[in-house]
Write an enzyme that holds these catalytic residues in place. Structure first.
Site, short mmCIF file in Angstrom:
data_model
loop_
_atom_site.label_atom_id
_atom_site.label_comp_id
_atom_site.label_asym_id
_atom_site.label_seq_id
_atom_site.Cartn_x
_atom_site.Cartn_y
_atom_site.Cartn_z
N ARG A 143 0.97 -1.12 -0.22
CA ARG A 143 -0.03 0.01 0.02
C ARG A 143 0.99 1.28 -0.08
O ARG A 143 1.67 1.25 0.62
CB ARG A 143 -0.85 -0.02 1.31
CG ARG A 143 -1.74 0.97 1.32
CD ARG A 143 -2.25 1.27 2.76
NE ARG A 143 -3.35 0.17 3.11
CZ ARG A 143 -4.57 -0.11 3.33
NH1 ARG A 143 -5.09 1.40 3.45
NH2 ARG A 143 -5.05 -1.02 3.70
N THR A 147 -1.00 7.67 -1.16
CA THR A 147 -2.32 7.67 -1.64
C THR A 147 -3.34 6.63 -1.12
O THR A 147 -4.36 6.57 -1.65
CB THR A 147 -2.08 7.20 -3.46
OG1 THR A 147 -1.63 5.85 -3.40
CG2 THR A 147 -1.11 8.04 -4.19
N ASP A 241 -4.00 -10.90 11.01
CA ASP A 241 -2.94 -10.73 9.56
C ASP A 241 -2.45 -11.91 9.47
O ASP A 241 -1.46 -12.30 10.23
CB ASP A 241 -2.04 -9.72 9.80
CG ASP A 241 -1.16 -9.27 8.80
OD1 ASP A 241 -1.32 -8.04 8.37
OD2 ASP A 241 -0.63 -10.32 8.06
N ASP A 244 1.57 -12.07 9.33
CA ASP A 244 2.09 -11.76 10.68
C ASP A 244 1.89 -13.12 11.40
O ASP A 244 2.92 -13.56 12.04
CB ASP A 244 1.34 -10.62 11.44
CG ASP A 244 1.98 -9.35 10.78
OD1 ASP A 244 3.00 -9.30 10.37
OD2 ASP A 244 1.40 -8.29 11.21
#
Lengths: 252, 445
Positions: A143, A147, A241, A244
């Site tokens: 990401r 933006t 996640d 993770d």
């Protein structure tokens, strides 16, 4: 929450008695099973008691990392096996050890895996369990903090990828943003949309719908369509996640 | 399921052939029993000594025993109730726990037993083997070893002094006080209960030969009856449809592709093992769907509840050796901490009858859901036996999932008819007879 409007063709996940056909309905335990979505290209694994039990383990926040890796890998193998079933075969006759003729089939065409870094890499072991020496390409999409859009940082793919069937790997399909970008990369390398199979463990109805509408010929294989997304675009109830939990990079 | 009536199956150790050998102390009962075992030369002949069934002594009796003043040669010293109970179980083909008696302490060893299971011939030897009417009713053959009492005394003295740490005076005292009078009173009269008396004991080769021939005939008859019964089952089940307790893997293109690789005689062993392991994992996954699950709610890392499931009890794999060993890798990929029991079945080369050679399962097997693993079901005879063994160890039929690679219709039908509650998961069906070859290719020998 996340009860989708009927015109989207999504049926939310809900509690249901599950178990084999020979068991009476009142003998089947209740559990929440996957939602449904009306796209022919989206294939959800059969909601068997065993699959639900595996998902229960990996969703549980108290599950230790070793168990998380082992049980998610079992689901991933099932996803890969289901994905491989979508590849074409041709007739092939062989002679058995007992000297009889067996009319079988053999696999046609070459395949490769492409994992969307980094969570997708956690699915590579499961792929190799089923296809020993499969080539695996990688795409790094992250990401962009400015933006808030996914941005392509890196890719390394087999040179002849245009001639191959591609198994695209990403365990969680939340918004479908990264996966869409990965598909664009593959298409730009000459891979036909209908020769891409996207494998993931848990998908959000929103992400799936967005993705399936955008790529109408691309097949998606998922183990579970969850309730929806929260305001941070996490799949709920989800499993946290995936990367993770798999790679042990949680800060606690 | 209630309308499904199960057809009967009796393993070959059902209706165990039980032989009683009685005779005076020192008459050579043990030697005769050992000679019968040697001559029969079968792994299923078990000798059961009545010494295991001495009653537990009270402190007072124990004191007497240590002073050589307790009468071990009277029928009162024997716990016939337990003996009869165990013999009935063995006769019915069930498992029996035999107490272990300590001669040093004159007590049963607490918490320890010897397990006897699946013997085809049981030889019960002891001075009172032909004494109790209930025992006599169970015995198939009754032998009395009739040896001259001088020889008996000589043997007993030698044994007591050499092996049981007694002095000559004490041993003689026992003989005169207990052994001899009891022989006249209780032991010798058993001769009238015997089918056959063997004078001179172990030296009487002709008599022992006759006994062996008789036992062999009885065993052959049982073996024939067993095979005939299985053949009849085949006729009965062919017309019956299979119930939905049998799952045949969906023949997807991948599965057919794997079948083709496995069936191809030109496939290298390396490839064969890889694809078989892959298929085995799929089969075990499918079999796990047949287990019992219960609801289980968890919290996800987002602290949201998810209503899921978990397996209702622990899983134990039981491998039917040698072929079943091919599933071990697949099993561990799915249930890595699975307990694994093993039983070795071999087909008799002459008759084709399966025979149980070895058995080792976890002690609390009945608390588990059991995956029984054997890659090929041909006649179903070995599979029937394996399931029966599990049931005899307390596993409920509904808690067994039988997992196999390929099976004949008739083999599946037999299993389904005899054990209608058991689940079967199979990767494909062969229509006709099939020889075992999977394990040969997998193990390379």
């Amino acid at each position: 929450m996340a009860t989708a409007a009927p015109d989207t063709g999504v049926e939310s996940c809900a509690a249901a008695p599950i178990g084999p056909s020979y068991r009476e309905k009142d003998q089947k335990p209740q559990a929440t099973v996957s939602g449904k979505i009306k796209f022919d290209t989206v294939h959800v694994l059969p909601q068997t008691p065993q699959l639900i039990a595996l998902l229960t383990i990996i969703r549980d926040k108290n599950t230790q990392r070793g168990d998380f890796i082992f049980y998610s890998n079992r689901i991933i193998r099932l996803l890969v096996e289901e994905g491989l079933n979508h590849l074409p075969v041709e007739g092939h006759e062989v002679t058995t050890p007992l000297g009889r003729t067996y009319a079988g089939v053999r696999f046609e065409g070459k395949i490769c895996g492409v994992s969307i870094m980094r969570a997708g890499e956690s699915m590579e072991q499961g792929l190799r369990d089923c296809c020993r020496s499969v080539r695996i390409g990688k795409i790094l999409i992250q990401r962009d903090e400015e933006t808030a859009q996914p941005k392509l940082f890196y890719h390394k793919l087999p040179a002849d990828i245009a001639d191959r069937w591609v198994l695209l790997l990403d365990p969680m399909n939340a918004t479908g943003g990264s996966a869409s970008m990965a598909v664009e990369v593959l298409k730009s390398k000459g891979v036909a949309e209908e020769r891409i199979l996207f494998l993931n463990l848990i998908a959000s109805p929103e992400g799936l719908e967005h993705f399936a509408s955008k790529f109408p010929k691309l097949r998606v294989i998922t183990a579970f369509i969850d309730e929806g997304l929260d305001d941070k675009n996490y799949i709920v109830p989800g499993l946290g996640d995936f990367g993770d939990r798999h790679f042990g990079t949680l800060n606690d | 399921m209630s309308e499904v009536r199960s057809l009967g199956y009796s393993p070959p150790w059902h209706d165990t052939h039980i032989i009683g050998i009685a005779g005076s102390s020192g008459s050579g009962k043990t030697s005769v029993a050992a000679e019968l075992v040697r001559m029969l030369n079968l792994p299923w002949v078990v000798v059961l000594s009545m010494d295991s069934f001495y009653k537990e002594l009270t402190p007072d009796q124990s004191k007497l025993a240590f002073q050589n003043n307790y009468d071990f040669d009277s029928p009162d010293a024997i716990d016939f109730d337990i003996l009869v109970d165990r013999l009935r179980d063995l006769k019915a083909g069930k498992k029996a726990e035999i107490p272990i008696y300590s001669f040093e302490k004159h007590q049963r060893v607490p918490g320890k037993t010897t397990t006897i299971y699946s013997c085809h011939v049981l030889i019960l030897e002891g001075i009172f083997a032909l004494y109790d009417q209930r025992v006599l009713d169970i015995l198939d053959m009754k032998i009395f070893v009739d040896t001259d009492s001088d020889i008996c005394l000589a043997r007993r003295l030698a044994r007591d002094v050499k092996h049981r740490g007694r002095d000559v005076r004490g041993a003689l005292q026992q003989w005169h006080r207990f052994v001899k009078p009891n022989f006249e009173l209780y032991v010798r009269p058993q001769m009238k209960n015997a089918d056959i008396a063997i004078p001179r004991g172990i030296d009487n080769i002709t008599a022992i030969n006759m006994v062996v021939k008789h036992i062999q005939r009885a065993l052959n008859a049982k073996s024939e009856a067993h095979l005939k019964k299985i053949a009849e089952l085949g006729q009965q089940v062919l017309e019956k449809p299979l119930t939905d307790n049998i799952t045949i893997l969906e023949q997807t293109s991948q599965l057919r592709g794997i079948h083709t690789i496995l069936q191809d005689r030109k496939t290298s062993r390396e490839d064969f093992i890889f694809y078989f392991d892959r298929l085995a994992s799929l089969l075990v996954e499918k079999a796990m769907d047949r287990m019992t699950f219960t609801s289980h709610e968890v919290l996800t890392p987002l602290n949201l509840p998810y209503k899921g499931l978990r397996c209702a009890s622990a899983i134990c794999g039981v491998i039917v050796l040698r072929s079943g060993g091919v599933f071990e890798v697949g099993l561990k990929r799915v249930v890595p901490d699975c307990k694994i029991g093993r039983l070795l079945l071999q087909s008799n080369i002459r008759t084709g009858e399966p025979e149980l050679h070895h058995l080792k399962v976890p002690p609390n097997l009945s608390n588990h859901q059991v995956l029984l693993l054997d890659p090929q079901i041909a006649s179903g005879a070995a599979a029937l036996m394996a399931v029966r063994v599990l049931k005899d160890h307390g596993v409920e039929e509904g808690n067994i999932v039988f997992l196999t690679y390929m099976a004949t219709k008739v083999g599946l039908g037999r299993l389904n008819a005899v054990f209608p509650e058991m689940k079967i998961v199979v990767a494909g069906i062969e229509v006709d007879w099939t020889l075992r070859w999977i394990d040969e290719k997998y193990f390379g020998c």
